[in-house]
Design an enzyme around this catalytic site. Structure first.
Site, PDB file in Angstrom:
ATOM      1  N   GLU A   1     121.220 -73.368   0.332  1.00 60.69           N
ATOM      2  CA  GLU A   1     122.277 -74.189  -0.293  1.00 60.69           C
ATOM      3  C   GLU A   1     122.060 -74.333  -1.803  1.00 60.69           C
ATOM      4  OE1 GLU A   1     123.870 -77.649   1.782  1.00 60.69           O
ATOM      5  OE2 GLU A   1     123.030 -76.784   3.605  1.00 60.69           O
TER       6      GLU A   1
ATOM      7  N   THR B   1     126.382 -66.378   2.558  1.00 61.77           N
ATOM      8  CA  THR B   1     125.416 -65.473   1.926  1.00 61.77           C
ATOM      9  C   THR B   1     125.573 -64.033   2.414  1.00 61.77           C
ATOM     10  OG1 THR B   1     123.883 -67.297   1.696  1.00 61.77           O
ATOM     11  CG2 THR B   1     122.931 -65.110   1.557  1.00 61.77           C
TER      12      THR B   1
ATOM     13  N   GLY C   1      90.548 -79.043   6.738  1.00 60.92           N
ATOM     14  CA  GLY C   1      90.763 -77.937   7.671  1.00 60.92           C
ATOM     15  C   GLY C   1      91.776 -78.274   8.755  1.00 60.92           C
TER      16      GLY C   1
ATOM     17  N   ALA D   1     124.794 -61.196  -2.350  1.00 62.89           N
ATOM     18  CA  ALA D   1     125.404 -62.405  -2.912  1.00 62.89           C
ATOM     19  C   ALA D   1     124.893 -63.646  -2.198  1.00 62.89           C
ATOM     20  CB  ALA D   1     126.934 -62.330  -2.804  1.00 62.89           C
TER      21      ALA D   1
ATOM     22  N   ARG E   1      89.608 -91.763   8.126  1.00 63.47           N
ATOM     23  CA  ARG E   1      88.688 -90.644   7.878  1.00 63.47           C
ATOM     24  C   ARG E   1      87.606 -91.093   6.887  1.00 63.47           C
ATOM     25  NH1 ARG E   1      85.585 -86.589   8.277  1.00 63.47           N
ATOM     26  NH2 ARG E   1      85.988 -84.635   7.144  1.00 63.47           N
TER      27      ARG E   1
ATOM     28  N   GLN F   1      96.158 -81.424   1.984  1.00 63.73           N
ATOM     29  CA  GLN F   1      94.832 -81.340   1.358  1.00 63.73           C
ATOM     30  C   GLN F   1      93.924 -82.482   1.849  1.00 63.73           C
ATOM     31  OE1 GLN F   1      94.230 -78.735  -0.494  1.00 63.73           O
ATOM     32  NE2 GLN F   1      92.215 -79.214  -1.339  1.00 63.73           N
TER      33      GLN F   1
HETATM   34  N1  COS Z   1     134.030 -78.348  -7.011  1.00 65.20           N
HETATM   35  C1  COS Z   1     135.245 -77.846  -7.349  1.00 65.20           C
HETATM   36  N2  COS Z   1     135.407 -76.761  -8.146  1.00 65.20           N
HETATM   37  C2  COS Z   1     134.287 -76.164  -8.611  1.00 65.20           C
HETATM   38  C3  COS Z   1     133.001 -76.630  -8.291  1.00 65.20           C
HETATM   39  C4  COS Z   1     132.907 -77.770  -7.472  1.00 65.20           C
HETATM   40  N3  COS Z   1     131.719 -78.270  -7.130  1.00 65.20           N
HETATM   41  N4  COS Z   1     132.096 -75.830  -8.913  1.00 65.20           N
HETATM   42  C5  COS Z   1     132.800 -74.897  -9.595  1.00 65.20           C
HETATM   43  N5  COS Z   1     134.112 -75.110  -9.386  1.00 65.20           N
HETATM   44  C6  COS Z   1     135.206 -74.332  -9.973  1.00 65.20           C
HETATM   45  C7  COS Z   1     135.067 -74.243 -11.483  1.00 65.20           C
HETATM   46  O1  COS Z   1     135.656 -75.379 -12.103  1.00 65.20           O
HETATM   47  C8  COS Z   1     135.852 -72.973 -11.791  1.00 65.20           C
HETATM   48  O2  COS Z   1     137.218 -73.260 -11.708  1.00 65.20           O
HETATM   49  P1  COS Z   1     138.309 -72.499 -12.608  1.00 65.20           P
HETATM   50  O3  COS Z   1     138.272 -71.060 -12.163  1.00 65.20           O
HETATM   51  O4  COS Z   1     139.596 -73.157 -12.258  1.00 65.20           O
HETATM   52  O5  COS Z   1     137.868 -72.683 -14.030  1.00 65.20           O
HETATM   53  C9  COS Z   1     135.516 -72.082 -10.602  1.00 65.20           C
HETATM   54  O6  COS Z   1     135.132 -72.985  -9.516  1.00 65.20           O
HETATM   55  C10 COS Z   1     134.387 -71.122 -10.891  1.00 65.20           C
HETATM   56  O7  COS Z   1     133.246 -71.886 -11.288  1.00 65.20           O
HETATM   57  P2  COS Z   1     132.080 -71.289 -12.188  1.00 65.20           P
HETATM   58  O8  COS Z   1     132.669 -70.620 -13.378  1.00 65.20           O
HETATM   59  O9  COS Z   1     131.051 -72.332 -12.399  1.00 65.20           O
HETATM   60  O10 COS Z   1     131.523 -70.120 -11.220  1.00 65.20           O
HETATM   61  P3  COS Z   1     130.191 -69.315 -11.269  1.00 65.20           P
HETATM   62  O11 COS Z   1     130.368 -68.063 -10.526  1.00 65.20           O
HETATM   63  O12 COS Z   1     129.685 -69.203 -12.663  1.00 65.20           O
HETATM   64  O13 COS Z   1     129.231 -70.306 -10.411  1.00 65.20           O
HETATM   65  C11 COS Z   1     127.122 -71.093  -9.547  1.00 65.20           C
HETATM   66  C12 COS Z   1     127.893 -70.167 -10.477  1.00 65.20           C
HETATM   67  C13 COS Z   1     125.691 -70.673  -9.673  1.00 65.20           C
HETATM   68  C14 COS Z   1     127.288 -72.539  -9.962  1.00 65.20           C
HETATM   69  C15 COS Z   1     127.626 -70.964  -8.082  1.00 65.20           C
HETATM   70  O14 COS Z   1     127.741 -69.607  -7.728  1.00 65.20           O
HETATM   71  C16 COS Z   1     126.681 -71.642  -7.095  1.00 65.20           C
HETATM   72  O15 COS Z   1     126.711 -72.866  -6.900  1.00 65.20           O
HETATM   73  N6  COS Z   1     125.784 -70.840  -6.434  1.00 65.20           N
HETATM   74  C17 COS Z   1     124.876 -71.302  -5.430  1.00 65.20           C
HETATM   75  C18 COS Z   1     125.519 -71.111  -4.126  1.00 65.20           C
HETATM   76  C19 COS Z   1     124.694 -71.489  -2.988  1.00 65.20           C
HETATM   77  O16 COS Z   1     124.429 -72.650  -2.805  1.00 65.20           O
HETATM   78  N7  COS Z   1     124.295 -70.453  -2.202  1.00 65.20           N
HETATM   79  C20 COS Z   1     123.601 -70.671  -1.026  1.00 65.20           C
HETATM   80  C21 COS Z   1     124.528 -70.400   0.116  1.00 65.20           C
HETATM   81  S1  COS Z   1     124.533 -71.614   1.347  1.00 65.20           S
HETATM   82  S2  COS Z   1     122.868 -71.374   2.290  1.00 65.20           S
END
Ligand code: COS
Length: 390
Positions: free
Chosen positions: A373, A137, A350, A141, A277, A346
């Site tokens: 996550e 993070t 209290g 992003a 209770r 709830q």
């Molecule tokens: N396993 C393997 N490959 C994966 C995958 C997975 N679980 N998920 C996506 N991919 C691949 C896709 O197939 C795609 O591959 P190609 O480029 O070969 O087509 C590529 O990765 C990009 O995937 P996608 O287009 O879905 O990317 P996005 O940026 O649109 O993804 C989400 C968006 C929201 C799904 C992603 O950013 C996400 O999971 N975010 C949350 C992250 C998170 O948990 N943050 C907290 C941090 S940890 S505290």
């Protein structure tokens, strides 16, 4: 008495049942001496360090790494990880946190590290001698991983990592960070890579410690041109996004499992409390409104457990991706645990908002799980995308 009847479900093998019973016994015996020790609440860093040591000595951290590097199974067994998180969360949110971070923080090494890197880090993660962290993070992003801006460039002598990371669990106490950064092979998701950065690498600064409602080590980090050996790269260049997603595919179900542990504990506290209770001349438990709520809570707990162990079993059975199943498990279990705990609180009136009372602690512990996550909204996005692409 907490319900353990789910252990007879066909998702489990006998070794899972033994694990759940043994860990419950260990946690009952060992954890209060650490998490309730004088001063434990005022110094979470020291408490976490003590928990890592105890979980390592107990052999439980072996489940967080593969067998070839001191772990329990050839590959990470997600049902075991879920059972461990559920059980620890029922006893102590901090113990669950510590266990989870050893797995999540070293997961990218397990999946993408060179033999040398795996041998250097994973045995020490399993023994509790090294504390792990997952640094993904950034200020701009979190949910949108593809927009990571921290840079990873080639320099003489290795790789240089530059940029800011925030909300990094174990930030400040970790011995190493698995860092996801932009290496530039392409725009967006295809231009990320990952590397291990040791905590004592020159240029790595803990910029700020972040205080949260359920205290645990959390920090904002500044990688000010940190140079690491080229061999610290994890996975393929440009493969950092997929490596992060594959790591989350394993650990997202376990977040649901931790929420389930909190919810089970809340339900258990509610049942015990409402039986004794007395209100308007009879125990709360005999009043229809209480019974309706207890029934709703039990339903939510069982539905979450079914989704979690379905996702875990599917992954353990060799499915290449469980993104949808893990997203459903995390989404449902974390959101519903919040509701279950709120209902339990709830019923305590209290007393429920009084420091030192378990339901008050659970009420604070659960909240972050709906965010980290992948927030609930991201899980919905993931589920809908898969549905629409079919
Ligand atoms: N396993 C393997 N490959 C994966 C995958 C997975 N679980 N998920 C996506 N991919 C691949 C896709 O197939 C795609 O591959 P190609 O480029 O070969 O087509 C590529 O990765 C990009 O995937 P996608 O287009 O879905 O990317 P996005 O940026 O649109 O993804 C989400 C968006 C929201 C799904 C992603 O950013 C996400 O999971 N975010 C949350 C992250 C998170 O948990 N943050 C907290 C941090 S940890 S505290």
């Amino acid at each position: 008495m907490v319900d353990t009847s789910f252990l007879s479900w066909p998702f489990f093998d006998d070794h899972h049942r033994t694990l759940a019973a043994d860990l419950d016994g260990w946690a009952t015996e060992t954890l209060p001496g650490i998490v309730d020790a004088p001063g434990a609440h005022d110094d979470v860093d020291a408490t976490c360090r003590a928990l890592v040591k105890a979980l390592g000595a107990g052999g439980w951290l072996r489940y967080a790494v593969p067998k070839a590097y001191g772990g329990m199974f050839d590959t990470l067994d997600v049902r075991s990880l879920c059972l461990i998180r559920e059980t620890l969360a029922r006893h102590s949110g901090l113990a669950d946190f510590v266990f989870a971070m050893q797995g999540l923080g070293s997961g990218a090494i397990t999946l993408g590290g060179s033999e040398e890197t795996k041998a250097a880090y994973l045995p020490l993660v399993a023994s509790g001698e090294k504390i792990a962290a997952f640094a993904l993070t950034e200020p701009e992003a979190g949910s949108d991983v593809a927009s990571i801006a921290t840079g990873l460039t080639d320099v003489p002598g290795g790789l240089r990592v530059s940029g800011h990371k925030t909300y990094i669990s174990n930030g400040g106490i970790a011995d190493f960070y698995c860092v996801f950064a932009r290496s530039g092979e392409a725009d967006g998701a295809r231009g990320l890579s990952a590397a291990v950065v040791d905590a004592d690498t020159p240029g790595l600064e803990i910029e700020e410690r972040i205080e949260v409602i359920a205290p645990h080590p959390l920090a904002r980090l500044f990688f000010q041109g940190c140079t690491v050996p080229a061999g610290n790269l994890l996975g393929a260049r440009g493969g950092g996004f997929k490596l992060a997603m594959q790591t989350l595919d394993i650990f997202r179900s376990t977040v649901g499992a931790a929420a389930l542990g909190f919810a089970r504990r809340a339900l258990d506290e509610a049942v015990t409390h409402t039986k004794s209770r007395v209100l308007f001349g009879k125990p709360l438990a005999e009043q229809p409104i209480t019974q309706e709520r207890l029934a709703e809570m039990a339903l939510d707990v069982d539905a979450s457990a079914l989704l979690i162990y379905r996702a875990a079993w599917t992954k353990d059975s060799g499915a290449p991706r469980v993104t949808r199943e893990a997203a459903m498990a995390k989404l449902h279990a974390t959101d519903q645990a919040q509701t279950v705990i709120d209902k339990a609180l709830q019923m305590f009136g209290g007393l429920g908002v009084t420091h030192g009372v378990k339901v008050e602690e659970l009420y604070r512990e659960i909240r972050a799980l709906r965010i980290y996550e992948g927030a609930s909204e991201v899980q919905k996005l993931v589920i809908a995308r898969q549905l629409l692409s079919e």
